[in-house]
Write a protein that holds these residues in place. Structure first.
Motif, short mmCIF file in Angstrom:
data_model
loop_
_atom_site.label_atom_id
_atom_site.label_comp_id
_atom_site.label_asym_id
_atom_site.label_seq_id
_atom_site.Cartn_x
_atom_site.Cartn_y
_atom_site.Cartn_z
N LYS A 21 0.83 -1.21 0.00
CA LYS A 21 0.00 0.00 0.00
C LYS A 21 0.86 1.26 0.00
CE LYS A 21 -4.15 -1.96 2.15
NZ LYS A 21 -5.07 -1.92 3.31
N ALA A 22 2.00 1.22 0.69
CA ALA A 22 2.92 2.36 0.66
C ALA A 22 3.47 2.57 -0.75
CB ALA A 22 4.05 2.14 1.66
N ARG A 39 9.88 9.43 -1.05
CA ARG A 39 10.57 8.58 -0.07
C ARG A 39 9.88 8.62 1.28
NH1 ARG A 39 15.90 6.86 -1.06
NH2 ARG A 39 16.59 7.39 -3.17
N LEU A 40 10.16 7.60 2.08
CA LEU A 40 9.76 7.59 3.48
C LEU A 40 11.00 7.83 4.32
CD1 LEU A 40 7.51 4.38 3.47
CD2 LEU A 40 6.82 6.74 3.01
N THR A 41 10.81 8.39 5.52
CA THR A 41 11.97 8.63 6.38
C THR A 41 12.60 7.31 6.81
OG1 THR A 41 10.97 10.66 7.19
CG2 THR A 41 12.75 9.72 8.52
N SER A 42 11.76 6.32 7.14
CA SER A 42 12.27 5.00 7.54
C SER A 42 11.22 3.95 7.19
CB SER A 42 12.56 4.97 9.04
OG SER A 42 11.35 5.00 9.78
N GLY A 92 13.25 4.53 -0.50
CA GLY A 92 12.64 4.80 -1.80
C GLY A 92 11.85 3.61 -2.32
N LEU A 93 11.32 3.75 -3.52
CA LEU A 93 10.47 2.72 -4.09
C LEU A 93 11.22 1.41 -4.31
CD1 LEU A 93 8.34 4.81 -6.60
CD2 LEU A 93 7.45 3.35 -4.78
N ARG A 94 12.44 1.46 -4.79
CA ARG A 94 13.20 0.23 -5.02
C ARG A 94 13.45 -0.49 -3.69
NH1 ARG A 94 15.06 -0.57 -10.19
NH2 ARG A 94 16.43 -2.25 -9.45
N ASP A 95 13.70 0.27 -2.64
CA ASP A 95 13.90 -0.34 -1.32
C ASP A 95 12.63 -1.09 -0.89
OD1 ASP A 95 16.49 0.89 -0.97
OD2 ASP A 95 15.43 2.76 -0.53
N LEU A 96 11.47 -0.45 -1.10
CA LEU A 96 10.21 -1.06 -0.70
C LEU A 96 9.89 -2.29 -1.55
CD1 LEU A 96 7.95 2.06 -0.04
CD2 LEU A 96 8.98 0.54 1.65
N TYR A 97 10.14 -2.21 -2.84
CA TYR A 97 9.90 -3.38 -3.70
C TYR A 97 10.77 -4.56 -3.25
CZ TYR A 97 6.82 -1.80 -7.48
OH TYR A 97 5.72 -1.40 -8.23
N ARG A 98 12.03 -4.27 -2.93
CA ARG A 98 12.92 -5.35 -2.50
C ARG A 98 12.43 -5.98 -1.20
NH1 ARG A 98 17.03 -2.60 -2.23
NH2 ARG A 98 17.16 -2.23 0.00
N LEU A 199 9.91 -15.35 -9.39
CA LEU A 199 10.08 -14.26 -10.34
C LEU A 199 9.42 -13.05 -9.71
CD1 LEU A 199 11.26 -13.78 -13.17
CD2 LEU A 199 8.99 -14.21 -14.11
N SER A 200 10.23 -12.02 -9.38
CA SER A 200 9.74 -10.89 -8.60
C SER A 200 10.08 -9.58 -9.28
CB SER A 200 10.40 -10.89 -7.21
OG SER A 200 10.26 -12.14 -6.58
N LEU A 201 9.33 -8.54 -8.90
CA LEU A 201 9.60 -7.19 -9.39
C LEU A 201 10.50 -6.44 -8.42
CD1 LEU A 201 6.11 -6.01 -10.72
CD2 LEU A 201 8.13 -6.56 -12.08
N GLU A 202 11.49 -5.74 -8.95
CA GLU A 202 12.37 -4.91 -8.13
C GLU A 202 11.93 -3.44 -8.17
OE1 GLU A 202 16.28 -5.86 -9.74
OE2 GLU A 202 16.65 -7.03 -7.92
N SER A 203 11.03 -3.12 -9.07
CA SER A 203 10.46 -1.77 -9.17
C SER A 203 9.26 -1.86 -10.10
CB SER A 203 11.49 -0.76 -9.70
OG SER A 203 11.90 -1.10 -11.01
N LEU A 204 8.66 -0.72 -10.42
CA LEU A 204 7.52 -0.71 -11.33
C LEU A 204 7.89 -1.40 -12.63
CD1 LEU A 204 4.62 0.56 -11.39
CD2 LEU A 204 5.64 2.43 -12.70
#
Length: 257
Positions: A21-22, A39-42, A92-98, A199-204
């Motif tokens: 959701k984030a 980005r999120l702070t943490s 950031g988004l890539r961090d969240l996807y990972r 098989l996973s997404l690392e970003s959009l």
């Protein structure tokens, strides 16, 4: 159609949906407001009552923020606040996807290992798990060497069992992955008693990711020959290289269990 075996949430699935959701909210901010580098702070911000998204520069004026924020809040069921001040730090988004992919993959492993044993010792009867937007896992029992289920809206991840020592996705498996990712999902997996493929997404996902999957599907016989050749020369690493899109967001992993 598969027979329902289990329907339940886990601690990890609840965490995964909070992260998902984030990601939804941050992508919406980037697309609708033209905000750069949300980005999120943490990572802890993902679980708070108010999702505080920091941005650097936005194309749209702040006068339209309220309407967009309301749409996001209605979609994810949480309060959202957008503030300026992002300078490349934070999550950031890539961090969240990972983190999302890793969390889901861990749940798939733990949930599906017992069912992989069932597949091995019940003559190849396969099972499928589906992670829903509600954070519930639905596990269905299929037939010998296949599991057929109707498509379920708002699926975030899917995984199914294979016979022992076989984690190589078939053409229908790849077609299911393509449908999942096209509908907003992020992880598809295969679990046997000896290995696990994801098989996973690392970003959009990019246009190149969809083209990559379509090539694998349309030229599957050639791909399978490439897999067999690669296994003899480079082992399991070759499977990851074949199914990953190095120029895009698709990441394939295969691990021994």
């Amino acid at each position: 159609m598969g027979r329902l075996v289990i329907e339940r949430s886990t601690e990890r699935s609840a965490k995964a949906i909070s992260i998902y959701k984030a990601i939804e909210a941050m992508e919406y901010v980037a697309e609708e407001l033209g905000c750069l580098d949300p980005r999120l702070t943490s990572i802890g911000d993902v679980y708070r009552d108010v999702l505080d998204i920091k941005v650097s520069v936005c194309e749209e004026p702040e006068s339209v923020f309220r309407e967009v924020v309301k749409s996001i809040e209605d979609s994810i069921g949480r309060r959202v606040r957008i503030s300026r001040g992002s300078s490349g730090y934070g999550v950031g988004l890539r961090d969240l996807y990972r983190m999302l992919s890793e969390t889901i993959e861990q749940d798939i492993r733990d949930l599906m290992k017992p069912f992989a044993l069932e597949t091995a010792y019940r003559g190849g009867v396969e099972y499928m798990s589906i992670l829903l937007y509600s954070s519930k896992w639905v596990i269905l029992e299929g037939e010998r060497h296949r599991v057929r289920v109707p498509w379920i809206d708002e699926s975030i991840a899917i995984a199914h069992t294979h016979p022992p020592e076989n984690c190589i996705p078939s053409r229908p498996d790849l077609e299911s992955c393509l449908e999942l990712i096209s509908s907003g999902g992020v992880v598809c997996g295969i679990v046997s008693i000896g290995c696990m493929f994801t098989l996973s997404l690392e970003s959009l996902p990019t246009e190149g990711d969809f083209e990559h999957l379509m090539r694998l599907i349309n030229k599957y016989d050639e791909v399978f020959d490439e897999i067999l050749e690669g296994l003899s020369e480079r082992g399991l690493k070759s499977i990851e290289e074949i199914f990953s899109n190095r120029e895009g967001s698709l990441r394939a992993t295969i691990k021994a269990l």
